[in-house]
Motif scaffolding. Sequence first.
Motif, PDB file in Angstrom:
ATOM      1  N   ILE A   1       5.844  -7.807 -26.909  1.00  0.00           N
ATOM      2  CA  ILE A   1       5.323  -7.682 -25.340  1.00  0.00           C
ATOM      3  C   ILE A   1       6.348  -6.679 -25.076  1.00  0.00           C
ATOM      4  N   THR A   2       7.590  -6.620 -24.921  1.00  0.00           N
ATOM      5  CA  THR A   2       8.444  -5.675 -24.693  1.00  0.00           C
ATOM      6  C   THR A   2       8.163  -4.431 -25.161  1.00  0.00           C
ATOM      7  N   ALA A   3       7.766  -4.156 -26.618  1.00  0.00           N
ATOM      8  CA  ALA A   3       7.480  -2.906 -27.073  1.00  0.00           C
ATOM      9  C   ALA A   3       6.225  -2.356 -26.489  1.00  0.00           C
ATOM     10  N   ILE A   4       5.240  -2.935 -26.405  1.00  0.00           N
ATOM     11  CA  ILE A   4       3.920  -2.454 -26.023  1.00  0.00           C
ATOM     12  C   ILE A   4       3.294  -2.706 -24.869  1.00  0.00           C
ATOM     13  N   GLY A   5       4.011  -3.880 -24.159  1.00  0.00           N
ATOM     14  CA  GLY A   5       3.562  -4.288 -22.679  1.00  0.00           C
ATOM     15  C   GLY A   5       3.477  -3.119 -21.587  1.00  0.00           C
ATOM     16  N   GLY A   6       4.403  -2.236 -21.706  1.00  0.00           N
ATOM     17  CA  GLY A   6       4.044  -1.029 -20.931  1.00  0.00           C
ATOM     18  C   GLY A   6       2.965  -0.305 -21.150  1.00  0.00           C
ATOM     19  N   GLY A   7       2.630   0.092 -22.216  1.00  0.00           N
ATOM     20  CA  GLY A   7       1.559   0.872 -22.560  1.00  0.00           C
ATOM     21  C   GLY A   7       0.077  -0.040 -22.253  1.00  0.00           C
ATOM     22  N   VAL A   8       0.159  -1.198 -22.376  1.00  0.00           N
ATOM     23  CA  VAL A   8      -0.876  -1.940 -22.081  1.00  0.00           C
ATOM     24  C   VAL A   8      -1.396  -1.965 -20.515  1.00  0.00           C
ATOM     25  N   ILE A   9      -0.055  -2.153 -19.588  1.00  0.00           N
ATOM     26  CA  ILE A   9      -0.440  -2.046 -18.275  1.00  0.00           C
ATOM     27  C   ILE A   9      -0.866  -0.882 -18.022  1.00  0.00           C
ATOM     28  N   ARG A  10      -0.118   0.277 -18.561  1.00  0.00           N
ATOM     29  CA  ARG A  10      -0.794   1.752 -18.046  1.00  0.00           C
ATOM     30  C   ARG A  10      -2.273   1.769 -18.447  1.00  0.00           C
ATOM     31  N   ASP A  11      -2.589   1.419 -19.737  1.00  0.00           N
ATOM     32  CA  ASP A  11      -4.097   1.649 -19.932  1.00  0.00           C
ATOM     33  C   ASP A  11      -5.147   0.774 -18.978  1.00  0.00           C
ATOM     34  N   VAL A  12      -4.421  -0.628 -18.600  1.00  0.00           N
ATOM     35  CA  VAL A  12      -5.568  -1.171 -17.905  1.00  0.00           C
ATOM     36  C   VAL A  12      -5.554  -0.563 -16.182  1.00  0.00           C
ATOM     37  N   LEU A  13      -4.462   0.218 -15.999  1.00  0.00           N
ATOM     38  CA  LEU A  13      -4.361   0.665 -14.771  1.00  0.00           C
ATOM     39  C   LEU A  13      -5.431   2.050 -14.661  1.00  0.00           C
ATOM     40  N   LEU A  14      -5.623   2.648 -15.850  1.00  0.00           N
ATOM     41  CA  LEU A  14      -6.173   3.741 -15.892  1.00  0.00           C
ATOM     42  C   LEU A  14      -7.688   3.531 -16.363  1.00  0.00           C
ATOM     43  N   GLY A  15      -8.367   2.232 -16.896  1.00  0.00           N
ATOM     44  CA  GLY A  15      -9.240   2.012 -17.146  1.00  0.00           C
ATOM     45  C   GLY A  15      -9.341   2.381 -18.783  1.00  0.00           C
ATOM     46  N   ILE A  16      -8.555   2.380 -19.591  1.00  0.00           N
ATOM     47  CA  ILE A  16      -8.674   2.738 -20.987  1.00  0.00           C
ATOM     48  C   ILE A  16      -8.715   1.350 -21.507  1.00  0.00           C
ATOM     49  N   VAL A  17      -9.869   0.983 -22.050  1.00  0.00           N
ATOM     50  CA  VAL A  17     -10.040  -0.371 -22.766  1.00  0.00           C
ATOM     51  C   VAL A  17     -10.729  -0.298 -23.854  1.00  0.00           C
ATOM     52  N   PRO A  18     -10.596  -1.061 -24.865  1.00  0.00           N
ATOM     53  CA  PRO A  18      -9.359  -2.093 -24.949  1.00  0.00           C
ATOM     54  C   PRO A  18      -7.966  -1.165 -24.947  1.00  0.00           C
ATOM     55  N   PRO A  19      -6.890  -1.603 -24.495  1.00  0.00           N
ATOM     56  CA  PRO A  19      -5.700  -0.706 -24.309  1.00  0.00           C
ATOM     57  C   PRO A  19      -5.528  -0.175 -25.910  1.00  0.00           C
ATOM     58  N   THR A  20      -5.008   1.095 -25.897  1.00  0.00           N
ATOM     59  CA  THR A  20      -4.571   1.722 -27.048  1.00  0.00           C
ATOM     60  C   THR A  20      -3.626   0.967 -28.021  1.00  0.00           C
ATOM     61  N   SER A  21      -2.777   0.523 -27.358  1.00  0.00           N
ATOM     62  CA  SER A  21      -1.616  -0.192 -28.012  1.00  0.00           C
ATOM     63  C   SER A  21      -2.191  -1.662 -28.794  1.00  0.00           C
ATOM     64  N   LEU A  22      -3.144  -1.998 -28.516  1.00  0.00           N
ATOM     65  CA  LEU A  22      -3.728  -3.314 -29.097  1.00  0.00           C
ATOM     66  C   LEU A  22      -4.562  -2.633 -30.223  1.00  0.00           C
ATOM     67  N   ASN A  23      -5.200  -1.577 -30.110  1.00  0.00           N
ATOM     68  CA  ASN A  23      -5.875  -0.891 -31.247  1.00  0.00           C
ATOM     69  C   ASN A  23      -5.140  -0.311 -32.187  1.00  0.00           C
ATOM     70  N   THR A  24      -3.704  -0.219 -32.218  1.00  0.00           N
ATOM     71  CA  THR A  24      -3.000   0.623 -33.081  1.00  0.00           C
ATOM     72  C   THR A  24      -2.172  -0.152 -34.138  1.00  0.00           C
ATOM     73  N   TRP A  25      -2.408  -0.010 -35.219  1.00  0.00           N
ATOM     74  CA  TRP A  25      -1.838  -1.245 -36.086  1.00  0.00           C
ATOM     75  C   TRP A  25      -0.335  -0.688 -36.511  1.00  0.00           C
ATOM     76  N   LYS A  26       0.123   0.521 -36.232  1.00  0.00           N
ATOM     77  CA  LYS A  26       1.281   1.141 -36.273  1.00  0.00           C
ATOM     78  C   LYS A  26       2.013   0.510 -35.290  1.00  0.00           C
ATOM     79  N   PHE A  27       2.051   0.465 -34.103  1.00  0.00           N
ATOM     80  CA  PHE A  27       2.812  -0.202 -33.152  1.00  0.00           C
ATOM     81  C   PHE A  27       2.964  -1.439 -33.354  1.00  0.00           C
ATOM     82  N   LEU A  28       1.888  -2.267 -33.485  1.00  0.00           N
ATOM     83  CA  LEU A  28       2.121  -3.746 -33.758  1.00  0.00           C
ATOM     84  C   LEU A  28       2.831  -4.085 -34.862  1.00  0.00           C
ATOM     85  N   THR A  29       2.846  -3.254 -36.123  1.00  0.00           N
ATOM     86  CA  THR A  29       3.446  -3.428 -37.432  1.00  0.00           C
ATOM     87  C   THR A  29       4.967  -3.268 -36.980  1.00  0.00           C
TER      88      THR A  29
END
Lengths: 203, 203, 203
Positions: B38-66
């Motif tokens: 959450i610390t790593a990708i939380g900011g990006g998720v909030i960014r995408d929600v504020l911009l209407g980019i859904v689902p948020p990129t960070s949740l879709n990117t396996w590299k970030f999660l891994t």
Amino acid sequence: MLLDVVELVGLVAFAASGALVAVSKRLDLFGVCLIGVITAIGGGVIRDVLLGIVPPTSLNTWKFLTVASLTSLLVFFLHSAVRRLRREILVLDAIGMGLFASSGAAVALSVGASGQAACLIGATTAIGGGLLRDVLVNEMPLLLHRDLYAIPALIGSAVVVACSTLGLSVDVGLVLGTTLAAAIRLLALWRHWQLPGPRLVQD
Amino acid sequence: MLLDVVELVGLVAFAASGALVAVSKRLDLFGVCLIGVITAIGGGVIRDVLLGIVPPTSLNTWKFLTVASLTSLLVFFLHSAVRRLRREILVLDAIGMGLFASSGAAVALSVGASGQAACLIGATTAIGGGLLRDVLVNEMPLLLHRDLYAIPALIGSAVVVACSTLGLSVDVGLVLGTTLAAAIRLLALWRHWQLPGPRLVQD
Amino acid sequence: MLLDVVELVGLVAFAASGALVAVSKRLDLFGVCLIGVITAIGGGVIRDVLLGIVPPTSLNTWKFLTVASLTSLLVFFLHSAVRRLRREILVLDAIGMGLFASSGAAVALSVGASGQAACLIGATTAIGGGLLRDVLVNEMPLLLHRDLYAIPALIGSAVVVACSTLGLSVDVGLVLGTTLAAAIRLLALWRHWQLPGPRLVQD
């Protein structure tokens, strides 16, 4: 026009309440401004995210950001004086809460939300900033255990939805909703109304 | 390409800082990983929600999660060793903060946000993960009272917006914004810069 | 039809768990209802925001709001009696968690999310309400340090994604995902399974 003035008054009151809490937590200059700004525009940001209005209007409106920042700065430097205005701030805060609840419901209806969703989102607009403020400074939100705050907000939103159902103009709904919500909130403060707590027994 | 590497470095630093906090709170294996991610990708998720980019990129990117999960696991098992790298993590974290603020602003501009909204959303991208981390482990967010963290982030975002207004390429803005934000953050850490707190008097 | 019943059961269990926490924090009547409702529908609201389904379905569905409010009211007035049903509530909560994780993943897939995003968003649907509950009453979320809760949720979501990849019908995925997630959660409660905490040494 009148509503624009009331909106700025509400922003000032919300920012001041946030900044005062931040000062009492001994946050630094930036922390005080950040909490002031989030308290003032946080509810509107949550409203817009729930309605898919992106980027949120409050982030795009320089007037809101400027008013909230300047108010917070003022509180940072003059907090002892501002604290003596606590009673006045509570009155302005009640009016702002009423307007945010009413206008939140009106915005929700204008983008096609159902009456129920408009009530809930309107009330969230009014209480969201205060909730974020309390969560960020690590306090249990006041409105959960001491303040009669969310119920007047719900009533204000419901009035707007009712007016819209009756075919009245949006402005009538906003004025009625704001007045009623603020009046109930102020009555509750004045008469020390409180909701009952749970009856606790040894068990 | 360079920016991709910097992005992964930032994710590692953010995940490590989150996981270290979680370890010090004695969370279990999953709790440490969750807070790290959450610390790593939380900011990006909030960014995408504020911009209407859904689902948020960070949740879709396996590299970030891994990357974030593996970093958190490593910290869980080797936290004493990792803690000795505290200084190095702070440097990488500053660079990551700079990139997230700059790229957040660039993403916001690319979907049509105003300059003001891009500044605010860029800074939110950089500080959002840390805010969520501190709120979830029930601490007052560090950046509110001790760290000069959000101001460098705001400056990084503002540089990107300025470069875009001047017609410079996005990459120039990203490099300048990241460098400036990270440099100010590191200077602040090195020279122990602090913003003033409120002057408290008996009242 | 069966799934509709299970969904209401889950809402009742989530609202009851939220309201019980609120009572133990001595919140007032409205605070208890608010925490109960947020615990019940918060996860679904977060899911919809992450997927761009606005306004969120849960805010539009009177059934959800009514069930959650009535459950919270009941808990407020009869909390000593309800507390004696703690074991039963845990079982219903496990079933609700399983369904929310599975249906969250199915909704995510239906609006075009990737398998990875569907897993994460499904699990978030199941744990989001409890996270909001704990953050609002100013507690460290239980699932970070004591409860094996999020892992069964992740497994339930993953089962739905796997079934969809294999071309099975959505209903099969929902039934399998819900059953497996609830079973693992109940096994974990029954056998007192716990994840390891960090090995702490003097350093």
